[in-house]
Scaffold this motif. Structure first.
Motif, short mmCIF file in Angstrom:
data_model
loop_
_atom_site.label_atom_id
_atom_site.label_comp_id
_atom_site.label_asym_id
_atom_site.label_seq_id
_atom_site.Cartn_x
_atom_site.Cartn_y
_atom_site.Cartn_z
N PRO A 5 45.31 53.76 40.84
CA PRO A 5 43.95 54.28 40.75
C PRO A 5 43.92 55.59 39.97
O PRO A 5 44.91 56.32 39.95
CB PRO A 5 43.57 54.51 42.22
N PRO A 6 42.83 55.90 39.32
CA PRO A 6 42.75 57.14 38.54
C PRO A 6 43.05 58.36 39.41
O PRO A 6 42.55 58.48 40.54
CB PRO A 6 41.30 57.14 38.03
N PHE A 7 43.87 59.26 38.89
CA PHE A 7 44.33 60.42 39.64
C PHE A 7 43.17 61.32 40.04
O PHE A 7 42.25 61.57 39.25
CB PHE A 7 45.33 61.22 38.80
N GLY A 8 43.22 61.81 41.26
CA GLY A 8 42.24 62.77 41.74
C GLY A 8 40.97 62.17 42.29
O GLY A 8 40.12 62.90 42.80
N THR A 9 40.83 60.84 42.22
CA THR A 9 39.58 60.20 42.64
C THR A 9 39.60 59.79 44.11
O THR A 9 38.53 59.55 44.70
CB THR A 9 39.32 58.95 41.80
N GLY A 56 40.92 42.52 42.24
CA GLY A 56 40.09 41.61 41.46
C GLY A 56 39.70 42.19 40.12
O GLY A 56 39.92 43.36 39.82
N PRO A 57 39.08 41.38 39.28
CA PRO A 57 38.71 41.78 37.92
C PRO A 57 37.78 42.99 37.88
O PRO A 57 37.92 43.87 37.02
CB PRO A 57 38.03 40.53 37.35
N LEU A 58 36.82 43.06 38.79
CA LEU A 58 35.88 44.17 38.78
C LEU A 58 36.59 45.49 39.05
O LEU A 58 36.33 46.50 38.39
CB LEU A 58 34.78 43.94 39.83
N GLY A 59 37.50 45.49 40.02
CA GLY A 59 38.24 46.71 40.33
C GLY A 59 39.13 47.14 39.17
O GLY A 59 39.23 48.34 38.87
N ARG A 60 39.78 46.19 38.52
CA ARG A 60 40.64 46.54 37.38
C ARG A 60 39.81 47.08 36.23
O ARG A 60 40.22 48.00 35.51
CB ARG A 60 41.46 45.33 36.95
N THR A 61 38.62 46.53 36.03
CA THR A 61 37.71 47.05 35.00
C THR A 61 37.30 48.48 35.34
O THR A 61 37.25 49.35 34.46
CB THR A 61 36.47 46.15 34.88
N ASP A 84 39.05 50.71 37.04
CA ASP A 84 40.17 51.61 36.80
C ASP A 84 40.36 51.87 35.30
O ASP A 84 40.61 53.01 34.89
CB ASP A 84 41.46 51.04 37.39
N ARG A 85 40.25 50.82 34.50
CA ARG A 85 40.42 51.02 33.06
C ARG A 85 39.34 51.94 32.51
O ARG A 85 39.61 52.81 31.67
CB ARG A 85 40.41 49.66 32.34
N ALA A 86 38.11 51.78 32.98
CA ALA A 86 37.01 52.60 32.49
C ALA A 86 37.19 54.06 32.90
O ALA A 86 37.02 54.98 32.07
CB ALA A 86 35.68 52.06 33.00
N VAL A 87 37.55 54.29 34.17
CA VAL A 87 37.71 55.67 34.63
C VAL A 87 38.93 56.32 33.98
O VAL A 87 38.88 57.48 33.56
CB VAL A 87 37.82 55.72 36.17
N ASN A 88 40.03 55.56 33.86
CA ASN A 88 41.21 56.12 33.20
C ASN A 88 40.93 56.47 31.74
O ASN A 88 41.42 57.47 31.23
CB ASN A 88 42.38 55.14 33.29
#
Length: 425
Positions: free
Chosen positions: A150-154, A161-166, A168-172
């Protein structure tokens, strides 16, 4: 035997784990030189180090009073501004100063390897410029963006699932863009020492041979991390300034430790609410205020003793619960002692530590602004439900094994044995 140069930053709770590594290197017979903030000199020398050199031109702490803190992140509410401030005050803006003083030490003592606190990009650049094997010391969970992390500090849990991975990629990607605001300045420092530019700012952590995560793989979330990252287990020494503590004789009530930030995080109100929460509970409380807050600033009920400091490792061996902001070092000591945690994260890496505690079933996460009644209820729940202590004990057994493995020193010794190019004539 090797000669190690450690470049250190007084980051509060991040310092004792790194001093643990230094102590172990000294006890193994290695020669150690330390560059660090003047305020840490006594603690460094207590590890057995003879050659301590203070930062002079680079930013440094002379005391631990809040007015001497040049980062002052507690004054900032915007996450974007927190990153920018960190780059401006510590990581990127003063990198030329840290690099210059590190280069002077390197050229003087000719170390076999350099180990640096993770924010000191200037020291990392200096080691890279002199082609000296280098390790980054990370006394918390791993901050690097990676698939599965997960993105650091969040304070987020791993994606499902796909929505969660999307997500993480967006926040990262957003966080990476914020970091990369400092890229041009960092590349100018690199260019001044003849090094090629980086494409991403956080690539600077991928350049050294090792990133040593002073935490447990059993605690962190699994992820596809860069190949130079190694989990070496928590480093558990208490700070040298911790005052002696003796448990009360004949006490048959649960002991609850309240421990907040070593550095000032504008947390006096949070500490007061946690202490107040213990009033009326059938427990004995011990609250440690740390160097940045005076015990006299806290109004304690009769069943709570407030002191400036105590060795948390010793106290937690007798404790039944911990109420804390969630600093990594305090969390590690509690888990190794099998003590469950009520966590009120304030900032920095603390939301991430709280997320891991919750995921492992070893603690309860509350808001940093939680009222005393909510904190009181959480403490009572942890004391009444044995599953929290059982989870903390299971996780603590794994963390203790990683801590006792000696992996941190073994990694540094491996770096020191690497062949280096001959010095220029």
């Amino acid at each position: 035997m090797a000669h190690f140069l450690f470049t250190e930053w007084d980051g509060g709770g991040s310092l004792p784990p790194e001093l643990t590594v230094i102590r172990r290197a000294v006890e193994a017979g290695h020669t150690v030189t330390v560059l660090g903030d003047p305020v840490m000199e006594a603690e460094v020398r207590a590890t057995g180090v003879d050659d301590f050199r203070p930062w002079v031109e680079a930013p440094h702490h002379v005391t631990r009073d809040p007015q001497d803190d040049y980062v002052r992140d507690w004054e900032i509410r915007s996450p974007a501004r927190i990153l920018t401030n960190l780059m401006d005050t510590l990581m990127v803006g003063p990198a030329p100063l840290f690099a210059a003083e590190t280069l002077a030490a390197v050229d003087d003592v000719r170390p076999d390897a350099v180990a640096s606190s993770f924010p000191l990009f200037g020291a990392l650049i200096a080691a890279e410029a002199r082609e000296i094997p280098c390790a980054v010391l990370v006394p918390n969970v791993v901050a690097l963006p990676a698939e599965g992390m997960p993105p650091f500090g969040t304070g987020m849990l791993p994606a499902t699932g796909p929505l969660g991975r999307t997500r993480d990629r967006a926040v990262n990607a957003l966080v990476a863009r914020l970091w990369d605001r400092g890229l041009s300045d960092l590349n100018r420092t690199r260019a001044s020492l003849g090094l090629p530019p980086l494409e991403r700012l956080l690539e600077q952590w991928e350049r050294p041979e090792r990133v040593l995560a002073l935490t447990g793989s059993a605690f962190d979330f699994p992820a596809a991390l860069p190949p130079n990252v190694r989990y070496v287990g928590p480093q558990l020494d208490d700070p040298e300034w911790a005052e002696p503590w003796t448990p009360a004789r004949g006490g048959d009530r649960p002991l609850v430790l309240v421990a907040m930030s070593t550095t000032f995080m504008d947390h006096v109100g949070q500490l007061q609410r946690a202490v107040t929460a213990l009033a009326g509970l059938p427990v004995d409380g011990l609250a440690t205020t740390g160097p940045a807050v005076g015990p006299e600033q806290i109004d304690a009920p009769p069943n709570v003793t407030v002191v400036r400091s105590a060795p948390h490792g010793d106290v937690l061996a007798h404790a039944d619960a911990l109420v804390t902001h969630g600093g990594h070092g305090t969390v590690m000591k509690a888990l190794v002692a099998g003590v469950p945690i009520v966590c009120l994260p304030t900032g920095r890496d603390q939301p991430d530590n709280a997320a891991r505690l919750k995921a492992r079933g070893a603690g309860i996460k509350l808001s940093q602004r939680a009222a005393p009644r909510r904190i009181r209820a959480a403490v009572q729940r942890i004391l009444d439900d044995p599953s929290y202590a059982a989870a903390a004990s299971r996780l603590g057994d794994q963390l203790r094994a990683e801590s006792d493995s000696g992996a941190a020193l073994a990694e540094l010794e491996g770096l020191a044995q690497r062949e280096r190019p001959a010095p220029a004539v």
